[in-house]
Design a protein around this motif. Structure first.
Motif, PDB file in Angstrom:
ATOM      1  N   GLY A   1      38.542  42.325  42.072  1.00  0.00           N
ATOM      2  CA  GLY A   1      39.510  42.981  42.946  1.00  0.00           C
ATOM      3  C   GLY A   1      40.383  41.980  43.673  1.00  0.00           C
ATOM      4  O   GLY A   1      40.035  40.810  43.802  1.00  0.00           O
ATOM      5  N   PRO A   2      41.527  42.442  44.159  1.00  0.00           N
ATOM      6  CA  PRO A   2      42.509  41.546  44.760  1.00  0.00           C
ATOM      7  C   PRO A   2      42.038  40.896  46.060  1.00  0.00           C
ATOM      8  O   PRO A   2      42.574  39.877  46.466  1.00  0.00           O
ATOM      9  CB  PRO A   2      43.720  42.447  45.007  1.00  0.00           C
ATOM     10  CG  PRO A   2      43.162  43.820  45.085  1.00  0.00           C
ATOM     11  CD  PRO A   2      41.977  43.830  44.162  1.00  0.00           C
ATOM     12  N   ASN A   3      41.036  41.480  46.700  1.00  0.00           N
ATOM     13  CA  ASN A   3      40.556  40.922  47.961  1.00  0.00           C
ATOM     14  C   ASN A   3      39.223  40.213  47.825  1.00  0.00           C
ATOM     15  O   ASN A   3      38.537  39.985  48.819  1.00  0.00           O
ATOM     16  CB  ASN A   3      40.480  42.015  49.021  1.00  0.00           C
ATOM     17  CG  ASN A   3      41.856  42.549  49.352  1.00  0.00           C
ATOM     18  OD1 ASN A   3      42.804  41.782  49.476  1.00  0.00           O
ATOM     19  ND2 ASN A   3      41.989  43.843  49.450  1.00  0.00           N
ATOM     20  N   SER A   4      38.857  39.844  46.596  1.00  0.00           N
ATOM     21  CA  SER A   4      37.608  39.099  46.433  1.00  0.00           C
ATOM     22  C   SER A   4      37.790  37.691  46.974  1.00  0.00           C
ATOM     23  O   SER A   4      38.901  37.162  47.027  1.00  0.00           O
ATOM     24  CB  SER A   4      37.197  39.054  44.963  1.00  0.00           C
ATOM     25  OG  SER A   4      38.113  38.285  44.212  1.00  0.00           O
TER      26      SER A   4
ATOM     27  N   GLY B   1      44.892  23.094  42.719  1.00  0.00           N
ATOM     28  CA  GLY B   1      45.748  24.255  42.500  1.00  0.00           C
ATOM     29  C   GLY B   1      45.053  25.556  42.849  1.00  0.00           C
ATOM     30  O   GLY B   1      43.890  25.590  43.230  1.00  0.00           O
ATOM     31  N   LEU B   2      45.814  26.641  42.719  1.00  0.00           N
ATOM     32  CA  LEU B   2      45.295  27.984  42.994  1.00  0.00           C
ATOM     33  C   LEU B   2      44.886  28.614  41.670  1.00  0.00           C
ATOM     34  O   LEU B   2      45.732  28.860  40.823  1.00  0.00           O
ATOM     35  CB  LEU B   2      46.361  28.831  43.703  1.00  0.00           C
ATOM     36  CG  LEU B   2      46.798  28.316  45.065  1.00  0.00           C
ATOM     37  CD1 LEU B   2      47.908  29.192  45.618  1.00  0.00           C
ATOM     38  CD2 LEU B   2      45.632  28.223  46.028  1.00  0.00           C
ATOM     39  N   GLN B   3      43.582  28.839  41.518  1.00  0.00           N
ATOM     40  CA  GLN B   3      43.046  29.395  40.274  1.00  0.00           C
ATOM     41  C   GLN B   3      41.984  30.428  40.611  1.00  0.00           C
ATOM     42  O   GLN B   3      41.279  30.305  41.605  1.00  0.00           O
ATOM     43  CB  GLN B   3      42.392  28.298  39.449  1.00  0.00           C
ATOM     44  CG  GLN B   3      43.295  27.164  39.074  1.00  0.00           C
ATOM     45  CD  GLN B   3      42.548  26.074  38.308  1.00  0.00           C
ATOM     46  OE1 GLN B   3      41.595  26.346  37.599  1.00  0.00           O
ATOM     47  NE2 GLN B   3      42.972  24.842  38.473  1.00  0.00           N
ATOM     48  N   GLU B   4      41.834  31.382  39.724  1.00  0.00           N
ATOM     49  CA  GLU B   4      40.738  32.334  39.911  1.00  0.00           C
ATOM     50  C   GLU B   4      39.522  31.868  39.125  1.00  0.00           C
ATOM     51  O   GLU B   4      39.642  31.084  38.180  1.00  0.00           O
ATOM     52  CB  GLU B   4      41.147  33.739  39.490  1.00  0.00           C
ATOM     53  CG  GLU B   4      41.379  33.930  38.013  1.00  0.00           C
ATOM     54  CD  GLU B   4      41.704  35.372  37.693  1.00  0.00           C
ATOM     55  OE1 GLU B   4      40.770  36.149  37.427  1.00  0.00           O
ATOM     56  OE2 GLU B   4      42.888  35.707  37.694  1.00  0.00           O
ATOM     57  N   SER B   5      38.349  32.345  39.533  1.00  0.00           N
ATOM     58  CA  SER B   5      37.132  32.023  38.803  1.00  0.00           C
ATOM     59  C   SER B   5      37.183  32.660  37.441  1.00  0.00           C
ATOM     60  O   SER B   5      37.598  33.826  37.297  1.00  0.00           O
ATOM     61  CB  SER B   5      35.900  32.537  39.559  1.00  0.00           C
ATOM     62  OG  SER B   5      35.607  31.701  40.637  1.00  0.00           O
TER      63      SER B   5
ATOM     64  N   MET C   1      48.489  42.628  49.830  1.00  0.00           N
ATOM     65  CA  MET C   1      48.654  41.327  49.213  1.00  0.00           C
ATOM     66  C   MET C   1      47.261  40.822  48.811  1.00  0.00           C
ATOM     67  O   MET C   1      46.330  40.884  49.609  1.00  0.00           O
ATOM     68  CB  MET C   1      49.313  40.399  50.240  1.00  0.00           C
ATOM     69  CG  MET C   1      49.348  38.963  49.861  1.00  0.00           C
ATOM     70  SD  MET C   1      50.134  37.902  51.111  1.00  0.00           S
ATOM     71  CE  MET C   1      51.815  38.476  51.080  1.00  0.00           C
ATOM     72  N   SER C   2      47.133  40.334  47.605  1.00  0.00           N
ATOM     73  CA  SER C   2      45.843  39.805  47.157  1.00  0.00           C
ATOM     74  C   SER C   2      45.590  38.438  47.807  1.00  0.00           C
ATOM     75  O   SER C   2      46.515  37.803  48.324  1.00  0.00           O
ATOM     76  CB  SER C   2      45.835  39.653  45.633  1.00  0.00           C
ATOM     77  OG  SER C   2      46.689  38.588  45.235  1.00  0.00           O
ATOM     78  N   ASN C   3      44.361  37.993  47.754  1.00  0.00           N
ATOM     79  CA  ASN C   3      44.039  36.695  48.341  1.00  0.00           C
ATOM     80  C   ASN C   3      44.765  35.547  47.643  1.00  0.00           C
ATOM     81  O   ASN C   3      45.170  34.586  48.297  1.00  0.00           O
ATOM     82  CB  ASN C   3      42.531  36.465  48.345  1.00  0.00           C
ATOM     83  CG  ASN C   3      41.881  37.165  49.514  1.00  0.00           C
ATOM     84  OD1 ASN C   3      42.517  37.406  50.533  1.00  0.00           O
ATOM     85  ND2 ASN C   3      40.611  37.504  49.387  1.00  0.00           N
ATOM     86  N   ILE C   4      44.962  35.633  46.348  1.00  0.00           N
ATOM     87  CA  ILE C   4      45.697  34.562  45.666  1.00  0.00           C
ATOM     88  C   ILE C   4      47.169  34.581  46.080  1.00  0.00           C
ATOM     89  O   ILE C   4      47.786  33.532  46.253  1.00  0.00           O
ATOM     90  CB  ILE C   4      45.509  34.618  44.123  1.00  0.00           C
ATOM     91  CG1 ILE C   4      45.905  33.276  43.504  1.00  0.00           C
ATOM     92  CG2 ILE C   4      46.243  35.780  43.506  1.00  0.00           C
ATOM     93  CD1 ILE C   4      45.476  33.096  42.063  1.00  0.00           C
TER      94      ILE C   4
END
Length: 74
Positions: free
Chosen positions: A29-32, A68-72, A1-4
């Motif tokens: 990567g999914p675990n960043s 909210g949940l957002q990526e950089s 499971m990725s961090n997001i």
């Protein structure tokens, strides 16, 4: 499971005061990054259920908190 995905699961399944997705970048990567979860102790008030992300601002080049949940951004 990725961090997001983990952060999303927490918001849907657990009681929390804050969930913060910090420094997550799918390109790295999914675990960043990491997921911060806090919970108020019993008798210390109501949990706010605040959902945030700590991401790099494309305009300032500095990390900022956003709702909210957002990526950089890249």
């Amino acid at each position: 499971m990725s961090n997001i995905e983990l952060a999303q699961w927490v918001t849907e399944n657990l009681e929390f005061d804050q969930v913060i997705l910090e420094c997550f970048s799918a390109a790295e990567g999914p675990n960043s990054g990491w997921v911060h979860v806090s919970l108020k102790p019993p008798g210390k008030g109501t949990n706010r259920r605040k959902i945030l992300s700590y991401v790099m601002s494309p305009t300032s080049g500095k990390y900022v908190y956003v709702d909210g949940l957002q990526e950089s951004p890249e």
